[in-house]
Design an enzyme around this catalytic site. Structure first.
Site, PDB file in Angstrom:
ATOM      1  CE  LYS A   1      42.522  41.266  37.371  1.00 20.26           C
ATOM      2  NZ  LYS A   1      42.164  42.217  38.443  1.00 20.26           N
ATOM      3  NE  ARG A   2      44.137  36.146  37.550  1.00 19.73           N
ATOM      4  CZ  ARG A   2      43.027  36.732  37.958  1.00 19.73           C
ATOM      5  NH1 ARG A   2      42.069  36.969  37.070  1.00 19.73           N
ATOM      6  NH2 ARG A   2      42.839  37.066  39.221  1.00 19.73           N
TER       7      ARG A   2
END
Length: 548
Positions: A256-257
């Site tokens: 998700k980063r």
């Protein structure tokens, strides 16, 4: 172990938007509950206040609803086991922590960050993993109060029983043995008074009657601590299934980063970036943008998206909302995600939600890592645009157009349905919008593609053909798609040319490019007046005096 009813849960932390991996976890839990006639709960694990982002809970809920993953208990709808935000359940956790302390199964600890770091360094120097063990005599409440008065942080640790190994029974991996002597006494209450993840989820799963915990493989290492806590508290142990990892096409785990990471690199490597302007666009302070660039903080997703839009940067789709804004159907995403780490037992791939529920079975979860194949996802979306009920597709299209603030959002359902029909074969709503946006622009606002003008209009008598087409179109009595097609085909036969040689100059004139829906439909939808006006503008702009 037998359960009266299957109860599954999805328990995201609001530290970011709903990641595609989290969506798969929610989906598998939801499918199993629906297949068995059980219940699916939504619980928000929001006790990590430093990492929580202000818009995450709202967006996670919106994303689940978009996917069609509805819950039987949880935020917005309530239920008998609430509250469903862990930050509102502190008194419940405190009662169980006090019980463990009273039974000497948990104890206070006072080490500072520096002291813990020294312990880790000593372990590294001895070529060992740091294993935190309880003192011979456990501190009591008075000592804890004294430590607080001295300004020391006071946490609570659970004393991992050392008598026997911890055996985790997992549906995919069988029995996995963990030696208790290799597991540190785990913090169950942080110095801010809130519980840690491992403790809170054990309490909540028990009190909410969760029977099956279906989650990512990375949580397998948390399970022995949770299982030891269950035993210490006299709780039952749910059935565990730890799903395989989903990897990106580059081979790494989907993260998700990734979107913020790509944006960070774009800003760092771009020349002449005004950081003050970037901060203003992202509605954040200059200090925050600098901390972000240094890798010290994560930006909330609205800030990331706003900055990317301002810079014209394309960021990889990672979160569910990214795929929504790229023009994917929820039916596509559910179908595609279901096949990441699970298979129906046959060769069928394109499946409706009802079909997925009907054949879903935990015994068909796979151990091997699954590939997030974006080309396959596009192919799935193309097929679902064809297959899903047209009324639903129109609704999804309208929602997409509103989300991306398209000029096409004002169109009525009939027109949107027509645009979908003439664009069957498009891979996403974004492609349909790109092909059809010319219909919603002012005649003098058309932007011409230089290569299309050079190739189609300025070579091979393109402008001369366009003049003839203009005259023939102007003489059509009923300006319908069929009449336009008949005229263009007759003209092509008359001139001894392929239809493309006749149609493409018209397409560039009305659309500005060589890419559009079928030209008969394009001109018909535009209407005679606007079609002729755009041809006139094109002839005037690129006439004999035009210089490239």
């Amino acid at each position: 172990m037998r359960f009266i009813m299957v109860v599954t849960r999805f328990a995201p932390s609001p530290t970011g938007y709903l990641h595609i991996g989290g969506a798969r976890t929610a989906l598998f839990n939801w499918l199993w509950a629906r297949k068995t006639g059980g219940k699916f709960l939504l619980r928000i694990e929001d006790t990590d206040f430093k990492r929580n982002t202000p818009t995450a809970i709202e967006q996670v809920i919106a994303d689940l609803r978009w996917l069609g993953i509805n819950w039987d208990e949880g935020p917005q709808i309530g239920g008998p086991n609430g509250p469903y935000l862990q930050s509102q359940r502190r008194d419940i956790y405190d009662a169980y922590i006090n019980k463990l302390i009273e039974q000497q199964k948990a104890y206070y600890c006072f080490e500072t960050t520096e002291e813990l770091q020294n312990m880790r360094q000593q372990a590294v120097g001895q070529n060992k993993n740091m294993i935190y063990r309880r003192p011979a005599e456990l501190p009591d409440a008075k000592e804890a109060e004294k430590a607080r008065a001295q300004g020391r942080s006071v946490a609570v640790r659970f004393a991992i029983p050392q008598e026997k190994p911890i055996i985790v029974k997992d549906l995919l991996r069988g029995e996995v043995t963990f030696e208790a002597c290799q597991i540190s006494d785990a913090i169950i209450q942080k110095s801010d008074g809130f519980p840690t993840y491992n403790f809170a989820c054990v309490i909540d799963d028990e009190l909410m009657g969760v029977t099956h915990v279906i989650r990512g493989q990375e949580h397998l290492m948390n399970t022995p601590i949770q299982q030891a806590l269950q035993e210490a508290l006299g709780f039952r142990t749910p059935i565990y299934a730890h799903m395989s990892v989903t990897v990106s096409e580059g081979g790494g785990k989907l993260s998700k980063r990734e979107r913020p990471k790509v944006l960070r690199e774009i800003i760092k490597t771009s020349q002449g970036i005004n950081l003050e302007k970037i901060a203003d666009v992202g509605n954040i302070s200059c200090e925050e943008i600098e901390s972000f660039l240094d890798g010290k903080i994560m930006l909330d997703m609205p800030s990331v998206d706003a900055i990317a839009k301002y810079l014209g940067a394309d960021l990889p789709e990672i979160n569910v909302v990214d795929f929504f804004k790229s023009g994917y159907l929820p039916e596509t995403m559910v179908n595609f995600l279901a096949l990441l780490g699970w298979n129906p037992g046959d060769e069928q791939e394109i499946m409706s939600i009802d079909e997925l529920i009907d054949c879903f079975d935990l015994t068909r979860l796979t151990k091997t890592n699954s590939l997030f194949d974006r080309k396959k996802l596009l192919a799935f979306n193309t097929e679902h645009i064809r297959r899903v009920d047209r009324g639903k597709v129109v609704k999804h299209f309208k929602d997409y157009l509103k989300a991306v603030e398209s000029l096409m959002a004002a169109a009525d359902d009939t027109l949107l349905g027509r645009l979908i029909e003439i664009n069957l074969g498009a891979r996403t709503f974004a492609e349909i919008e790109k092909k059809c946006i010319f219909l919603f622009l002012a005649d003098d606002a058309i932007e011409y593609d230089d290569k299309a003008v050079e190739k189609v209009l300025l070579k091979n008598d393109g402008l001369d053909i366009l003049r003839i087409v203009r005259d023939r179109l102007g003489s059509i009595e009923e300006f319908t798609e069929q009449a336009i097609e008949t005229m263009l085909r007759n003209l092509a036969e008359e001139k001894g040319l392929g239809l493309g040689k006749i149609a493409q100059p018209l397409r560039v004139a009305v659309c500005g490019t060589t890419i559009s829906p079928p030209i008969f439909d394009s001109a018909g939808l535009l209407g005679m007046e606007k079609t002729l006006a755009r041809i006139d503008i094109t002839l005037e702009k690129f006439g004999t005096d035009y210089k490239t």
